[in-house]
Design a protein around this motif. Sequence first.
Motif, PDB file in Angstrom:
ATOM      1  N   ARG A   1       0.684  -0.956  -0.032  1.00 51.34           N
ATOM      2  CA  ARG A   1      -0.114   0.023   0.084  1.00 51.34           C
ATOM      3  C   ARG A   1       0.787   1.283  -0.023  1.00 51.34           C
ATOM      4  N   ILE A   2       1.950   1.235   0.993  1.00 50.02           N
ATOM      5  CA  ILE A   2       2.947   2.525   0.624  1.00 50.02           C
ATOM      6  C   ILE A   2       3.365   2.651  -0.820  1.00 50.02           C
ATOM      7  N   LEU A  11       2.067   1.774  -3.561  1.00 53.96           N
ATOM      8  CA  LEU A  11       0.998   2.106  -4.488  1.00 53.96           C
ATOM      9  C   LEU A  11       0.796   3.684  -4.264  1.00 53.96           C
ATOM     10  N   VAL A  12       0.481   4.026  -2.942  1.00 59.48           N
ATOM     11  CA  VAL A  12       0.548   5.374  -2.576  1.00 59.48           C
ATOM     12  C   VAL A  12       1.477   6.413  -3.020  1.00 59.48           C
ATOM     13  N   SER A  13       2.732   5.768  -2.733  1.00 66.28           N
ATOM     14  CA  SER A  13       3.960   6.650  -3.283  1.00 66.28           C
ATOM     15  C   SER A  13       3.977   6.638  -4.903  1.00 66.28           C
ATOM     16  N   PHE A  14       3.488   5.706  -5.582  1.00 63.40           N
ATOM     17  CA  PHE A  14       3.404   5.571  -6.843  1.00 63.40           C
ATOM     18  C   PHE A  14       2.276   6.840  -7.389  1.00 63.40           C
ATOM     19  N   ALA A  15       1.209   6.684  -6.895  1.00 68.13           N
ATOM     20  CA  ALA A  15       0.307   7.747  -7.196  1.00 68.13           C
ATOM     21  C   ALA A  15       0.643   9.127  -7.074  1.00 68.13           C
ATOM     22  N   GLN A  25      -0.556   7.111   8.028  1.00 71.48           N
ATOM     23  CA  GLN A  25      -1.246   6.123   8.716  1.00 71.48           C
ATOM     24  C   GLN A  25      -0.534   5.031   8.651  1.00 71.48           C
ATOM     25  N   LEU A  26       0.063   4.810   7.082  1.00 75.42           N
ATOM     26  CA  LEU A  26       0.668   3.349   7.040  1.00 75.42           C
ATOM     27  C   LEU A  26       2.207   3.623   7.485  1.00 75.42           C
ATOM     28  N   PHE A  27       2.883   4.736   7.743  1.00 72.15           N
ATOM     29  CA  PHE A  27       4.078   4.729   8.324  1.00 72.15           C
ATOM     30  C   PHE A  27       4.070   4.241   9.863  1.00 72.15           C
ATOM     31  N   ALA A  28       3.037   4.315  10.441  1.00 73.49           N
ATOM     32  CA  ALA A  28       2.867   3.907  11.848  1.00 73.49           C
ATOM     33  C   ALA A  28       2.953   2.446  11.885  1.00 73.49           C
ATOM     34  N   LYS A  29       2.741   1.681  10.857  1.00 75.35           N
ATOM     35  CA  LYS A  29       2.578   0.113  10.875  1.00 75.35           C
ATOM     36  C   LYS A  29       3.960  -0.480  10.312  1.00 75.35           C
ATOM     37  N   LEU A  68      -7.842   3.102  -7.016  1.00 71.87           N
ATOM     38  CA  LEU A  68      -8.855   2.332  -6.778  1.00 71.87           C
ATOM     39  C   LEU A  68      -8.424   1.416  -6.201  1.00 71.87           C
ATOM     40  N   LEU A  69      -7.215   0.549  -6.289  1.00 66.24           N
ATOM     41  CA  LEU A  69      -6.770  -0.475  -5.602  1.00 66.24           C
ATOM     42  C   LEU A  69      -6.624   0.064  -4.128  1.00 66.24           C
ATOM     43  N   LEU A  70      -6.445   1.086  -3.645  1.00 66.67           N
ATOM     44  CA  LEU A  70      -6.325   1.504  -2.230  1.00 66.67           C
ATOM     45  C   LEU A  70      -7.553   1.921  -1.578  1.00 66.67           C
ATOM     46  N   THR A  71      -8.655   1.588  -2.340  1.00 67.74           N
ATOM     47  CA  THR A  71      -9.934   2.004  -1.759  1.00 67.74           C
ATOM     48  C   THR A  71     -10.896   0.478  -1.156  1.00 67.74           C
ATOM     49  N   SER A  72     -11.580   0.776  -0.426  1.00 66.50           N
ATOM     50  CA  SER A  72     -12.134  -0.206   0.589  1.00 66.50           C
ATOM     51  C   SER A  72     -13.390  -0.674  -0.559  1.00 66.50           C
TER      52      SER A  72
END
Length: 706
Positions: free
Chosen positions: A36-37, A39-43, A158-162, A205-209
């Motif tokens: 997810r990190i 994908l977010v970074s790419f986006a 939020q992902l950086f906390a995990k 969209l891949l990051l969406t619930s």
Amino acid sequence: MSRLPVSIVSNRPQLWSWLRIETGEQQLLIKNSRIRILLVSFAMLFFELLCIRWIPSYVRYLSYFNNFILMASFLGIGLGMLSARRQRFWFPPFPVLILALIVIVTLNRFDLRISSTDVLYYGAGEAQSAHAENFIVLPIIFGMVTLCFIPLSRTFGQLFAKVPPLTAYTYDILGSLAGIACFSLISYFSLPPLLWFLVLFIPVLLLTSLQRLWWMAIPVVASLIIVASLQINTYWSPYYKIMLRPAPHNGYLVDVNNAGGHQTMIPWQYKEPFYRRVYSLFPGRSFHHALILGAGSGSDTSTALAYGVPSITAVEIDPIIQQLGARYHPDHPYSNPRVKTVINDGRTYLQNTKEQYDLIVFALPDSLTLTSSNTNLRLESFLLTQESIKAAQSHLSKNGLLVLYNYYREPWLVEKLVNMVGASFHQEPLVSTYGGWGRAAVIMAGPRLATLPSGTFGPYHEYAKNKNTHTLRVIGEGFYPLTDRTPTTDDWPFLYLHDRSFPSLYIFGLGMIAIYSLAGVLLLAPRRVLRRFDWHMFFLGVAFMLLEVKSLTTFALLFGSTWMVNSLVSFSILVGVLLAVLVNSRFKVKHILPWYLLLFGILVFNILLPPEALLLGNPVARYALASILAFTPVFIANMIFANAFRDSETADIAFASNLIGIMVGGGLEYFSMLIGYRFLLIGVIVFYACALLISKLLPAEVTKLI
């Protein structure tokens, strides 16, 4: 750090529930935090490049503020990460904000003429101007770009906390590398924006619930429909949005980024008289080997062919404009066997070629826009410097001639170029100026001028007023006297800046950014986060941005301002960052002070070394030296950053603080217009020294509260 789920409020209308920023993972399409990190970074990186390319192509006014769009992206990412610790956070999702941004750009497609006495823009000083309210488009779009990044970067925070800090940073860099590579492929194949937005929406969209997926599809589809409608009848080069419009004499008008008549493809007989001036002064096929820099769609080449030049090298930076010229120019100059076509940066070609020419033409090399998201440079900035003219002089034959012509629009710009040419050739250039519609000039210098009959021209004087007519006519001619006007150099490559200054237009823009930043931080960041703002990371961010700007300008000078060079340099910088992260993850660096001292030493050496010292004749040696001087400090700087980031207990706040610092560094880049690029390194040293003092002299608890 504890997870921060957002509870469902049952008494709120069902329509608004999909606007919530969710943090739970039980219904996500992709649950792995590392992926997810990535994908977010790419986006985020891909969206940043998309904004810089797409928005100014429709709102040309923003072409002169690409760096502001970059700063908006850093501000949005920083604010989103600072807001990640808010347990209740209601905000429109990314696809909805993208749709709003697209609508705003669509509704504000206009040709804004900027009245400025400090710096010259295309259209500045002309009679027509846009309504005053159009000037608010910059703050509106800056604000919208900032808002668009917030929902993405909130998830990022939020992902950086995990994930352990360096692991999270590694996947962030990998995602950014993938984003640069993907956008580079799009540029290489000149693909249209519809595909850009499709690529962007896939990771989003891949990051969406699962619950919100169908709701998200609605703004996504609407956005794609609008983008597709906007790109009808357009061509997309790595630099411009291009449209062809009918022109007289079975020709075409080349409209780039809504700039109107950027180029006109018509038979050579109907082109402006300055195209033919050099051939009328030296008739009888007296030129044998010509070099045309900025050949564009082929009009300059067509004129040279008509006057019998047997060998022509036509250099053009934009492959699509050249291809359109080859296909649609009525004279078909590029299909002539006497023409050799080169797709490259003109300055780079001058540095690498071994050939000699008896005619070198700087053929209207005015991009009308900026080239880099990180710097205040235009495509032709390093082509029109004192050193570039000297490089052209070195490729002239013993009886050669250098010619520059363009619509220079202002007498002071003609005077500046005349001084640069005259200083290179140690002679007063022969100048012809034109008036009527526009203000144009031809500047000539070189040994060939000595062959003119004695007394043909005297000192420059103007004998006709510049009246607004439909005919471009000579209003002045002669040998132009040299003055002490500040020349454009490789260290200060601002041809269109009247003199060394900080234009008020940019001061107002940076003031607007400061207001946005302060308001955003106070509104979105919880008070406990503000109390833990990491000033050490902030100063590291400011310094690194200035260092990155200097690296990009160095490579643009040495290897050209092409999109490929910019992409490769950005990619290489990220690879250096990744290498520093990997070294820090495997080896415990206990003493960071020696790294600071080594960095300071290399930066001082870079300050003392003038830019022309890097212009070695051998391209391999030039690349090796530039890599050592540009990439070594980048690697050391990231060793320092990664060492501090690895042990951070609040990685999200530290990273956000660093991004806010990077945004500030992007604003400080404009001081290069006052002091040049080399002395920006003094600021780099100062800010790294501030970071060192904070980390060494103050306790860790105090640095979080300072």
